[in-house]
Design a protein around this motif. Structure first.
Motif, PDB file in Angstrom:
ATOM      1  N   VAL A  50       0.750 -20.739   6.270  1.00 56.37           N
ATOM      2  CA  VAL A  50       0.396 -21.179   4.919  1.00 56.37           C
ATOM      3  C   VAL A  50      -0.496 -22.413   5.043  1.00 56.37           C
ATOM      4  O   VAL A  50      -0.262 -23.288   5.883  1.00 56.37           O
ATOM      5  CB  VAL A  50       1.680 -21.499   4.115  1.00 56.37           C
ATOM      6  CG1 VAL A  50       1.358 -22.184   2.799  1.00 56.37           C
ATOM      7  CG2 VAL A  50       2.479 -20.220   3.876  1.00 56.37           C
ATOM      8  N   GLU A  51      -1.530 -22.474   4.225  1.00 55.07           N
ATOM      9  CA  GLU A  51      -2.475 -23.586   4.257  1.00 55.07           C
ATOM     10  C   GLU A  51      -1.795 -24.901   3.901  1.00 55.07           C
ATOM     11  O   GLU A  51      -0.849 -24.940   3.098  1.00 55.07           O
ATOM     12  CB  GLU A  51      -3.621 -23.332   3.283  1.00 55.07           C
ATOM     13  CG  GLU A  51      -4.507 -22.175   3.698  1.00 55.07           C
ATOM     14  CD  GLU A  51      -5.646 -21.933   2.722  1.00 55.07           C
ATOM     15  OE1 GLU A  51      -5.896 -22.785   1.834  1.00 55.07           O
ATOM     16  OE2 GLU A  51      -6.289 -20.882   2.855  1.00 55.07           O
ATOM     17  N   ASP A  52      -2.302 -25.979   4.476  1.00 55.69           N
ATOM     18  CA  ASP A  52      -1.824 -27.321   4.139  1.00 55.69           C
ATOM     19  C   ASP A  52      -2.032 -27.576   2.650  1.00 55.69           C
ATOM     20  O   ASP A  52      -2.961 -27.044   2.049  1.00 55.69           O
ATOM     21  CB  ASP A  52      -2.586 -28.382   4.941  1.00 55.69           C
ATOM     22  CG  ASP A  52      -2.270 -28.331   6.423  1.00 55.69           C
ATOM     23  OD1 ASP A  52      -1.201 -27.814   6.798  1.00 55.69           O
ATOM     24  OD2 ASP A  52      -3.106 -28.820   7.214  1.00 55.69           O
ATOM     25  N   GLY A  53      -1.162 -28.371   2.065  1.00 56.55           N
ATOM     26  CA  GLY A  53      -1.285 -28.731   0.666  1.00 56.55           C
ATOM     27  C   GLY A  53      -0.561 -27.798  -0.285  1.00 56.55           C
ATOM     28  O   GLY A  53      -0.515 -28.062  -1.489  1.00 56.55           O
ATOM     29  N   MET A  54      -0.003 -26.722   0.237  1.00 57.40           N
ATOM     30  CA  MET A  54       0.755 -25.809  -0.626  1.00 57.40           C
ATOM     31  C   MET A  54       2.158 -26.383  -0.827  1.00 57.40           C
ATOM     32  O   MET A  54       2.644 -27.148   0.008  1.00 57.40           O
ATOM     33  CB  MET A  54       0.837 -24.416   0.005  1.00 57.40           C
ATOM     34  CG  MET A  54      -0.513 -23.754   0.162  1.00 57.40           C
ATOM     35  SD  MET A  54      -1.318 -23.471  -1.410  1.00 57.40           S
ATOM     36  CE  MET A  54      -1.016 -21.747  -1.591  1.00 57.40           C
ATOM     37  N   PRO A  55       2.851 -25.980  -1.897  1.00 57.13           N
ATOM     38  CA  PRO A  55       4.189 -26.531  -2.168  1.00 57.13           C
ATOM     39  C   PRO A  55       5.297 -25.875  -1.329  1.00 57.13           C
ATOM     40  O   PRO A  55       6.469 -25.974  -1.672  1.00 57.13           O
ATOM     41  CB  PRO A  55       4.368 -26.271  -3.664  1.00 57.13           C
ATOM     42  CG  PRO A  55       3.488 -25.108  -3.967  1.00 57.13           C
ATOM     43  CD  PRO A  55       2.337 -25.187  -3.011  1.00 57.13           C
ATOM     44  N   PHE A  56       4.948 -25.217  -0.241  1.00 51.50           N
ATOM     45  CA  PHE A  56       5.914 -24.549   0.643  1.00 51.50           C
ATOM     46  C   PHE A  56       5.230 -24.371   1.994  1.00 51.50           C
ATOM     47  O   PHE A  56       4.010 -24.549   2.117  1.00 51.50           O
ATOM     48  CB  PHE A  56       6.346 -23.190   0.077  1.00 51.50           C
ATOM     49  CG  PHE A  56       5.189 -22.366  -0.410  1.00 51.50           C
ATOM     50  CD1 PHE A  56       4.456 -21.577   0.474  1.00 51.50           C
ATOM     51  CD2 PHE A  56       4.789 -22.404  -1.735  1.00 51.50           C
ATOM     52  CE1 PHE A  56       3.364 -20.856   0.037  1.00 51.50           C
ATOM     53  CE2 PHE A  56       3.700 -21.682  -2.179  1.00 51.50           C
ATOM     54  CZ  PHE A  56       2.985 -20.906  -1.287  1.00 51.50           C
ATOM     55  N   THR A  57       6.003 -24.039   2.988  1.00 56.71           N
ATOM     56  CA  THR A  57       5.453 -23.784   4.322  1.00 56.71           C
ATOM     57  C   THR A  57       5.960 -22.437   4.806  1.00 56.71           C
ATOM     58  O   THR A  57       6.907 -21.877   4.241  1.00 56.71           O
ATOM     59  CB  THR A  57       5.884 -24.878   5.325  1.00 56.71           C
ATOM     60  OG1 THR A  57       7.315 -24.901   5.392  1.00 56.71           O
ATOM     61  CG2 THR A  57       5.359 -26.245   4.917  1.00 56.71           C
TER      62      THR A  57
END
Length: 183
Positions: free
Chosen positions: A82-89
């Motif tokens: 998942v891309e950096d800055g998303m609200p989850f990993t």
């Protein structure tokens, strides 16, 4: 680098011969309806080069998809952090096919191979999938894969400009026989 096979498809590394049909797909406004815009030939080629570099470095990523019987390139599917800055990993599964390949179950078949790889080879406990809230076709694939959505996980994608495509949904698929993350 891993190559995955299904009954009808081959998920493999990217070839020079994939670049023209990949660019045509990314220039198709219907294929890109749930993205902020179409891509130029140069942007498409750069993305394919990046996908191939990830496959070579990690052994997995966004594979090119071809029809096994004909060798025809029809799009891509695979896995990516998942891309950096998303609200989850986590690791997300994704897919995009050329319009002539729609309606044959290829996206579901390819994504099943990618998620099986995620669980069996990478040992992941969960795979995620993300799409614009209005993308009914991708959401149907997610449901066919057995993924589930909690509306509390819906979010505004920080990488998408303000507008109707920004609202996104998150689907989750736990490891078969396992518990959902946090469960």
């Amino acid at each position: 680098m891993s190559e995955l096979r299904t009954d009808r498809l081959v998920l493999r590394g990217w070839r020079r011969s994939d670049l023209a049909p990949w660019a045509a797909m990314n220039a198709d406004p219907v294929v890109r309806a749930y993205f902020p815009g179409v891509l130029t030939r140069e942007q498409s080629e750069a993305s394919a080069a990046g996908f191939q570099a990830d496959l070579e470095r990690r052994g997995w990523g966004w594979w090119a998809v071809e029809v096994a019987a004909t060798g025809e390139f029809i799009g891509f599917t695979g896995l990516d952090p998942v891309e950096d800055g998303m609200p989850f990993t986590g690791i997300e599964a994704g897919w995009r096919l050329a319009r002539p390949a729609w309606g044959y179950g290829y996206a579901t078949e390819a994504a099943r191979a990618a998620t099986a790889f995620a669980f069996e080879e990478l040992g992941l406990e969960e795979v995620l999938a993300i799409t614009a809230a209005g993308n009914r076709r991708s959401r149907a694939v997610m449901r066919r894969l057995g993924m589930t959505r909690d509306p509390a996980d819906d979010f505004d994608d920080p990488g998408v400009p303000e507008g109707p495509l920004r609202r996104s949904v998150l689907y989750r698929l736990p490891r078969p026989g396992g518990r959902p993350a946090g469960g």
